[in-house]
Design a protein around this motif. Structure first.
Motif, mmCIF file in Angstrom:
data_model
loop_
_atom_site.group_PDB
_atom_site.id
_atom_site.type_symbol
_atom_site.label_atom_id
_atom_site.label_comp_id
_atom_site.label_asym_id
_atom_site.label_seq_id
_atom_site.Cartn_x
_atom_site.Cartn_y
_atom_site.Cartn_z
ATOM 1 N N ALA A 179 0.913 -1.206 0.206
ATOM 2 C CA ALA A 179 -0.005 -0.035 0.136
ATOM 3 C C ALA A 179 0.888 1.278 -0.091
ATOM 4 O O ALA A 179 2.082 1.133 0.546
ATOM 5 C CB ALA A 179 -1.131 -0.055 1.087
ATOM 6 N N GLY A 180 0.417 2.320 -0.567
ATOM 7 C CA GLY A 180 1.062 3.561 -0.624
ATOM 8 C C GLY A 180 0.151 4.698 -0.157
ATOM 9 O O GLY A 180 -0.876 4.388 0.261
ATOM 10 N N PRO A 181 0.414 5.970 -0.115
ATOM 11 C CA PRO A 181 -0.336 6.948 0.223
ATOM 12 C C PRO A 181 -1.394 7.324 -0.681
ATOM 13 O O PRO A 181 -2.339 7.943 -0.205
ATOM 14 C CB PRO A 181 0.879 8.266 0.238
ATOM 15 C CG PRO A 181 1.784 7.810 -0.894
ATOM 16 C CD PRO A 181 2.108 6.272 -0.592
ATOM 17 N N THR A 182 -1.495 6.706 -1.833
ATOM 18 C CA THR A 182 -2.756 6.968 -2.658
ATOM 19 C C THR A 182 -3.534 5.719 -2.860
ATOM 20 O O THR A 182 -4.669 5.697 -3.459
ATOM 21 C CB THR A 182 -2.201 7.183 -4.273
ATOM 22 O OG1 THR A 182 -1.102 6.171 -4.654
ATOM 23 C CG2 THR A 182 -1.504 8.522 -4.173
ATOM 24 N N THR A 183 -3.224 4.688 -2.032
ATOM 25 C CA THR A 183 -4.203 3.472 -1.786
ATOM 26 C C THR A 183 -5.386 4.057 -1.215
ATOM 27 O O THR A 183 -5.403 4.493 -0.231
ATOM 28 C CB THR A 183 -3.300 2.419 -0.935
ATOM 29 O OG1 THR A 183 -2.343 2.356 -1.461
ATOM 30 C CG2 THR A 183 -4.254 1.237 -1.076
ATOM 31 N N PRO B 48 -6.538 8.149 1.477
ATOM 32 C CA PRO B 48 -5.467 8.424 0.569
ATOM 33 C C PRO B 48 -5.131 9.925 0.411
ATOM 34 O O PRO B 48 -5.976 10.674 0.848
ATOM 35 C CB PRO B 48 -5.735 7.711 -0.886
ATOM 36 C CG PRO B 48 -7.128 8.008 -0.747
ATOM 37 C CD PRO B 48 -7.821 7.586 0.687
ATOM 38 N N LEU B 49 -4.036 10.385 -0.068
ATOM 39 C CA LEU B 49 -3.742 11.711 -0.185
ATOM 40 C C LEU B 49 -4.645 12.265 -1.184
ATOM 41 O O LEU B 49 -4.707 11.730 -2.320
ATOM 42 C CB LEU B 49 -2.222 11.676 -0.744
ATOM 43 C CG LEU B 49 -1.375 12.888 -0.394
ATOM 44 C CD1 LEU B 49 -0.999 13.272 0.986
ATOM 45 C CD2 LEU B 49 -0.067 12.499 -1.013
ATOM 46 N N ASN B 50 -4.900 13.473 -0.960
ATOM 47 C CA ASN B 50 -5.765 14.264 -1.861
ATOM 48 C C ASN B 50 -4.687 15.235 -2.744
ATOM 49 O O ASN B 50 -4.681 16.102 -2.480
ATOM 50 C CB ASN B 50 -6.787 15.084 -1.118
ATOM 51 C CG ASN B 50 -7.672 15.730 -2.169
ATOM 52 O OD1 ASN B 50 -7.433 16.019 -3.107
ATOM 53 N ND2 ASN B 50 -9.047 15.855 -1.772
ATOM 54 N N LEU B 51 -4.141 14.433 -3.636
ATOM 55 C CA LEU B 51 -3.140 15.195 -4.479
ATOM 56 C C LEU B 51 -3.604 16.655 -5.075
ATOM 57 O O LEU B 51 -3.019 17.658 -5.051
ATOM 58 C CB LEU B 51 -2.780 14.408 -5.711
ATOM 59 C CG LEU B 51 -1.783 13.363 -5.226
ATOM 60 C CD1 LEU B 51 -1.478 12.477 -6.559
ATOM 61 C CD2 LEU B 51 -0.457 14.014 -5.018
ATOM 62 N N GLN B 52 -5.036 16.541 -5.563
ATOM 63 C CA GLN B 52 -5.515 17.854 -5.945
ATOM 64 C C GLN B 52 -5.514 19.146 -4.944
ATOM 65 O O GLN B 52 -4.858 20.178 -5.408
ATOM 66 C CB GLN B 52 -7.075 17.572 -6.452
ATOM 67 C CG GLN B 52 -7.568 18.894 -6.869
ATOM 68 C CD GLN B 52 -8.975 18.645 -7.237
ATOM 69 O OE1 GLN B 52 -9.827 19.389 -8.145
ATOM 70 N NE2 GLN B 52 -9.703 17.706 -6.616
#
Lengths: 251, 374
Positions: A130-134, A151-155
């Protein structure tokens, strides 16, 4: 021909059958070919992971950096060679987890780079951690009970600055993908394209998908275009949000 | 003019042709970042990134070097630790650049404003894998200038990150020195048997200026090359499971580094006609022990890595006692022991404190140099 941008002698690639990165590579090279970007005016900087290997298959000067360190390398390259088109291609684990601090600050400094982030929501090369966007609840080999956190909200992360370019697309939506990449390359500042793609072998199968195609079909079903002029992309919405421009330090 | 050690490092870098600096503020190296910022503000050719951390800084200088610029960074122990992964990367990808480590007392945050020589082994072996770094350690403001220039030359020749060690005392030392009068470059292989005995920093005569070594590899954006931190063949193609390719590559790099290092063997030896004791000291500590030259012979390595094993044997075998005085707990002493294949005495100057009475007391405790006076 976009194939001139590829080292076909190294094919077949190291990616698993059904992987989305090959699609991404062909689409990106098509756009580059269309825009006249090649080894005389461009360089690709990539990080560690399945996506990072793309640089080695491209027929131009490329740098396969340390894990997470694409952005410091790319920013320095762009400062020293301002006329060079510097394209960063890497995975979500590399860019947002181990390289997260660089992402934050390179975006803040509005370095004139185009970042193409292959978001497959997992550490594929190491076997499917798993990663931060999972997404929360997704089962991976390091989250047997399902991922515990949102997960990280990249937007939202990238929209923190006074100027930004954030695009979300998938490898299923190829026309849209090409448009996003093209507009990102034209953006005179820090541009980030969040490209959802499928990792069938080390992620999709554990979620119940049987083939890469099933994952693509799921993207088709799940992801919808954001309304024109949207200032923010909702969950599973594809589109481009941007603001400001443009004062880059190397312009 | 009055010049500070850190300032001399910066001036040397510019003299060597550096056009890119990336750094993160850390005592006692921060002056170099400040000078770089001032220089960048006045010269558009000179580029600067004040990075988000030392990892960003060291990777930025790698990228800048690949893009064609002579690049460098400056840091201290904790930041140097953060940079170690990229040091190995620079050796794998063969990137010429310079990393300046102005040492302070560690481990960890330690004593940020106090001098130490505790990063010696880190400078030699801090990254993963086998690699063959070149490391220099000057002992005066003038030498900070010289050896920074030499570090850049060595980096260009060896195609690797070269480490320049300094320390909190040396970095903040202010001396009168006429940098303009110094021949731009220093000829390799020079040995000073009778170095300037005073502290007025007279430049030894008879030195022919050496050309600055310029960049050989074309910059990024001019070829179709794959620069990779993975084991690769000569085309840059990844070969991650081929022992033959790896061994051939490592043997080639090792040979090249040994050859280049042969041109950068710097040291100072001060003989003593009657003493049975050789003091070994380097960096700022060699300045502190300098007055003891009236009682002992002194050997001062300037090239810290690769180890000056032949020179250590040559001078070490002449003396009954070999004493290594250093501001760490015997890091260089263990290397000297390996080189000489015999036990050497240690005077560790720890916690940033270093002075003659301290050293004399330690020597006296060992029964060395009794009955003599300075």
């Amino acid at each position: 021909m976009f194939k001139d941008l590829l080292r076909l002698e190294l094919f077949p690639t190291m990616w698993c059958p059904g992987c989305g990165i090959g699609t991404l590579m062909s689409q990106v090279t098509m756009v580059m070919d269309e825009l006249g970007l090649d080894h005389t005016n461009s360089a690709v900087i990539s990080g560690i992971g399945c996506t990072g290997r793309m640089a080695g298959y491209m027929n131009l000067d490329s740098v396969y950096t340390l894990h997470g360190r694409t952005l410091p390398v790319a920013e320095a390259v762009k400062m020293v060679q301002p006329d060079l088109k510097v394209i960063v291609i890497s995975g979500d684990g590399d860019l947002t987890s181990i390289g997260g601090n660089h992402l934050l600050h390179t975006a803040r400094r509005n370095a004139n780079l185009t970042v193409l982030c292959n978001t497959n929501e997992v550490y594929g090369l190491t076997g499917g951690h798993a990663g931060p966007t999972t997404p929360k609840g997704a089962k991976t080999i390091s989250t047997p009970e399902g991922a515990a956190y949102e997960p990280l909200n990249l937007q939202n992360l990238l929209k923190g600055g006074s100027t930004y370019f954030y695009a979300r697309t998938t490898v299923y939506h190829q026309f849209h993908l090409r448009r996003c990449v093209k507009e990102a390359l034209a953006w005179p500042g820090f541009s980030f394209v969040d490209i959802t793609s499928q990792c069938i072998e080390n992620y999709g199968r554990r979620l119940g998908f049987k083939t890469g195609y099933e994952m693509l079909a799921w993207f088709r079903e799940k992801y919808k275009m954001a309304p024109d002029g949207a200032e923010s992309l909702g969950p599973f919405e594809l589109g481009i949000v941007r603001k400001g421009q443009t004062e880059t330090k190397d312009a | 003019m009055l010049v500070q050690g850190n300032q001399a490092v910066f001036l040397g870098a510019v003299k060597a042709g550096a056009t890119f600096f990336a750094g993160y503020p850390i005592s006692p190296s921060s002056e170099i970042l400040v000078l770089a910022a001032e220089h960048a503000a006045r010269n558009s050719v000179f580029k600067l990134i004040q990075s988000e951390d030392e990892i960003g800084a060291v990777n930025a200088i790698m990228g800048a070097s690949l893009a064609g610029a002579k690049s460098f960074t400056a840091t201290s122990g904790p930041g140097f630790s953060l940079m170690q992964e990229a040091v190995g990367y620079g050796h794998q990808v063969e990137i010429p650049t310079v990393i300046v480590d102005v040492q302070r007392v560690g481990p960890a945050t330690g004593m940020p404003t106090m001098p130490a020589q505790q990063d010696l082994l880190q400078a030699m072996h801090g990254s993963s894998g086998d690699y063959y770094p070149l490391v220099f350690y000057p002992n005066s403001v003038e030498e900070c200038y010289r050896y920074t220039i030499l570090a850049f030359n060595a980096a260009e020749e060896s195609l690797s990150p070269v480490i320049l060690l300094s320390d909190a005392f040396l970095g903040h030392l202010i001396e009168t020195v006429d940098l303009e009068a110094i021949p731009v470059l220093y000829p390799p292989g020079i040995v000073w048997h009778e170095h300037n005995l005073d502290l007025d920093l007279v430049v030894p005569g008879g030195m022919a200026p050496l050309e600055i070594v310029s960049r050989q590899r074309p910059p990024l954006g001019t070829g179709q090359r794959a620069f990779t931190g993975l084991t690769h063949d000569w085309r840059g193609q990844q070969r991650t499971a081929d022992a033959g390719v790896y061994r051939e590559w490592l043997a080639g790099v090792k040979k090249r580094h040994q050859e280049i290092a042969g041109n950068y063997r710097f040291y100072e030896y001060i003989d003593h006609p009657t003493s049975d004791t050789l003091l070994i000291a380097f960096g700022i500590v060699s300045r502190v022990v300098r007055p003891l030259a009236s009682r002992f012979a002194i050997f001062r390595p300037i090239s810290m890595a690769p180890l000056l094993a032949d020179e250590l044997r040559e001078y070490g075998r002449r003396f009954k006692n070999v004493v290594v005085v250093e501001a760490n707990d015997g890091q260089y002493a263990q290397l000297v022991e390996w080189a000489l294949r015999r036990e050497v005495r240690r005077v560790p100057l720890l916690g940033g404190r270093m002075n003659i009475p301290l050293i004399e007391a330690e020597l006296g405790r060992m029964g060395i140099g009794e009955g003599l006076s300075v």
